[in-house]
Design a protein around this motif. Sequence first.
Motif, PDB file in Angstrom:
ATOM      1  N   ARG A  38       0.752  -1.055   0.100  1.00  0.00           N
ATOM      2  CA  ARG A  38      -0.047  -0.041   0.244  1.00  0.00           C
ATOM      3  C   ARG A  38       0.778   1.408   0.064  1.00  0.00           C
ATOM      4  O   ARG A  38       0.430   2.497  -0.137  1.00  0.00           O
ATOM      5  CB  ARG A  38      -1.337  -0.011   1.442  1.00  0.00           C
ATOM      6  N   THR A  97      -8.755   3.444   2.146  1.00  0.00           N
ATOM      7  CA  THR A  97      -7.903   3.218   1.016  1.00  0.00           C
ATOM      8  C   THR A  97      -6.750   3.919   0.359  1.00  0.00           C
ATOM      9  O   THR A  97      -7.011   5.355   0.657  1.00  0.00           O
ATOM     10  CB  THR A  97      -9.366   3.214  -0.238  1.00  0.00           C
ATOM     11  N   VAL A  98      -6.104   2.791  -0.678  1.00  0.00           N
ATOM     12  CA  VAL A  98      -4.239   3.829  -1.394  1.00  0.00           C
ATOM     13  C   VAL A  98      -5.508   4.990  -1.610  1.00  0.00           C
ATOM     14  O   VAL A  98      -4.390   6.008  -1.912  1.00  0.00           O
ATOM     15  CB  VAL A  98      -3.751   2.553  -2.258  1.00  0.00           C
ATOM     16  N   GLN A  99      -6.423   5.012  -2.512  1.00  0.00           N
ATOM     17  CA  GLN A  99      -7.082   6.420  -3.631  1.00  0.00           C
ATOM     18  C   GLN A  99      -7.471   7.497  -2.479  1.00  0.00           C
ATOM     19  O   GLN A  99      -6.765   8.702  -2.576  1.00  0.00           O
ATOM     20  CB  GLN A  99      -7.804   5.634  -4.465  1.00  0.00           C
ATOM     21  N   ILE A 114      -4.023   9.292  -1.552  1.00  0.00           N
ATOM     22  CA  ILE A 114      -3.949   9.854  -1.985  1.00  0.00           C
ATOM     23  C   ILE A 114      -4.585  11.615  -2.059  1.00  0.00           C
ATOM     24  O   ILE A 114      -3.818  12.332  -2.788  1.00  0.00           O
ATOM     25  CB  ILE A 114      -3.345   9.016  -3.616  1.00  0.00           C
ATOM     26  N   ASP A 115      -5.719  10.983  -2.773  1.00  0.00           N
ATOM     27  CA  ASP A 115      -6.752  11.902  -2.163  1.00  0.00           C
ATOM     28  C   ASP A 115      -6.230  13.313  -1.464  1.00  0.00           C
ATOM     29  O   ASP A 115      -6.275  14.557  -1.857  1.00  0.00           O
ATOM     30  CB  ASP A 115      -8.114  12.466  -2.788  1.00  0.00           C
ATOM     31  N   THR A 150      -3.129  14.927  -1.695  1.00  0.00           N
ATOM     32  CA  THR A 150      -2.530  15.233  -2.975  1.00  0.00           C
ATOM     33  C   THR A 150      -3.078  16.699  -2.603  1.00  0.00           C
ATOM     34  O   THR A 150      -2.745  18.404  -2.669  1.00  0.00           O
ATOM     35  CB  THR A 150      -3.551  15.146  -4.458  1.00  0.00           C
ATOM     36  N   THR A 174       1.576   5.953  -7.899  1.00  0.00           N
ATOM     37  CA  THR A 174       2.202   4.239  -6.896  1.00  0.00           C
ATOM     38  C   THR A 174       2.763   3.666  -6.883  1.00  0.00           C
ATOM     39  O   THR A 174       3.319   3.753  -7.979  1.00  0.00           O
ATOM     40  CB  THR A 174       0.838   3.738  -6.749  1.00  0.00           C
ATOM     41  N   ARG A 217       1.963   1.734 -10.825  1.00  0.00           N
ATOM     42  CA  ARG A 217       2.298   3.392 -11.815  1.00  0.00           C
ATOM     43  C   ARG A 217       3.772   3.229 -12.285  1.00  0.00           C
ATOM     44  O   ARG A 217       4.044   3.172 -13.032  1.00  0.00           O
ATOM     45  CB  ARG A 217       1.692   4.395 -11.556  1.00  0.00           C
TER      46      ARG A 217
END
Lengths: 411, 232
Positions: free
Chosen positions: A60, A240-242, A245-246, A249, A270, A273
């Motif tokens: 993660r 969640t990872v997303q 990230i949000d 950011t 990530t 990516r």
Amino acid sequence: MTQLFEGVGIALTSLRASKARAALTILGVAIGVMVVVVIGSMITGINRGVEDIFNQLGPRTFFVFRYFSGGINVSDGSDEMSPWRRMPPLTLEEAIRIRELPSIQRVVTEEGSSGPVEYGSTKLDDVPILGRSPEWTIVSGGDVLPGRSYTRVESEASGRVVVVNEKLASELFGHVDPIGKWIRLHGVRHQVIGVHVPPPDIFGESNRPQAIIPHKTFEKYIPYWRGWMNFLVLPSEQVTVQAAIDDVTSVLRSMRGLRPAEENNFSVVTQDRLLDSWNQVTGMFFLVMLVLSSVGLMVGGVGVVAIMMISVTERTREIGVRKALGAKRREILWQFLVEAATLTLVGGAIGMVLGAVATEIVKAITSMPAAIPLFSVVAALAMSVFTGVVFGMYPAAKAARLDPVEALRYE
Amino acid sequence: MSGESLIRVSGLTREYRMGAETVHALRGVDMEIRRNEYLAIMGPSGSGKSTLMNLIGCLDSPTCGEYWLNGVEVSQMQDDELARVRNREIGFVFQTFNLLPRASALHNVELPLIYAGMSGRERRQHAARALERVGLADRMAHKPNELSGGQRQRVAIARALVNDPSILLADEPTGNLDSSTSAEIMAVFEELYRQGQTVVMVTHEADIASHARRVVTLLDGVVNSDTVREAA
């Protein structure tokens, strides 16, 4: 089917008859195939190594970089080609703010350099030296054993302590217990407090010596390229990872005062990516090498045309006889195609063996985890047969078209 | 002289272009060959006997005229059909033997059977029998360069016979052999003829032609004489 075996038999007989010439042609193809195999095995090896490096991080964990291009990037020094110039470096304040987010469990700041490492009279050059905040042991895999990693207190005090990895320990100390010993990093004395043992399956990075020191110590004592700090971010268990990230950011955007229309001037990446873009890079590399080695095979193929033309001319009479005995055009064509393909297939097989040997040598010398993937064996053999058929076509067609009367009269 | 008609040619003409010139190799040959004949075609060089042999052997197609072989018109056939006819109907024996130098005697004899599509085992049996017929049962594994000239020509004869052809077509079969070996080969032909094989031989040597029962002489591309000789 019988025809095929007949063809191979005839081909091998006639190749045996002109050994030196056949050997040279085979060599041409063999070198081409060898290159394909070696390149393929190296790329597979590197890929495996990289995947293993990612595996040692928690799945993660994601990264924040000042700039990440996601592919091959060639800079000519202009602003267009060096977009990082418009991207401010990541700062410690940003790391601290990210750490305060509820969706984030840990943030490790990391900076890298390399330099000489000395213990007594032993000196190693260009050892990677990483400055990391103390939480790195949680984000990174493996164990620090024997010894320990540095504490927050040591870190804040820019303590001159160092964790060496197993490889560096064995190169510097041999069988001597490294714990408590003093080594010089870039000439500055640091005390070894632990040995980092990476997870057992990783072989890429663990094969290189590495020294890990507190981030503040790094900034204080080690010369490095400023402005390229990275964050390793581990999200909290329940998000969640997303989502993490949000959050990261939006914190960075607000800290940097970016308006909604403006793009991020940092990169959140990530592992997926990172892996993707790595694959993209190696894929491109692979493609280039494939093109280069097919040029090699082309050269081999031209050799095939040459030897087959000579063979057809020399055996004009034989072709005449075969035709007189009832060989159809297709059967003559087939005979010479099989001969050409046999030539290149033998070349391919030899190239494969040479490639395997070369791979073993590369592995032994560079400790690069090279491995021959099955697909490259199949691909190389298929390609060599294909080369034979393509380049054998013209001489074979020429043989098939010969007039039997003319051919029988040929001296 | 009995037997049904095997070969019938009428008005057989063959012209070659040599640059701007046209060479008339055959200018209308009419001839009939019956089954179980022993025929020699003679003539000086340039008379057209090689051209006639190539046409009878289906190696070449006539410019005009008809060629019927075994009741089939072959003068209109294309390449691959001609290859089939050569394979089934004609057994060639050449002056220079034309054996594959790197292949064993047995393999050389097998060749026509390969192109006939026969399977490996059957092929070897047939080839071995053909070699026995010419007295080379003990030389099957020998390469051509391990055989004498006479033995080589026997291998070539075995190869010509292995497909049971309608005609054995020999082009100067003794041209590269000394006189005693020539006699030996002529004896083989005589024996084959006696067994019922149709033999057509092209030669310029009168004493070789004298073994045949019928001699056709060509001159300037037409039949000059056609003599049938009673058995000696």
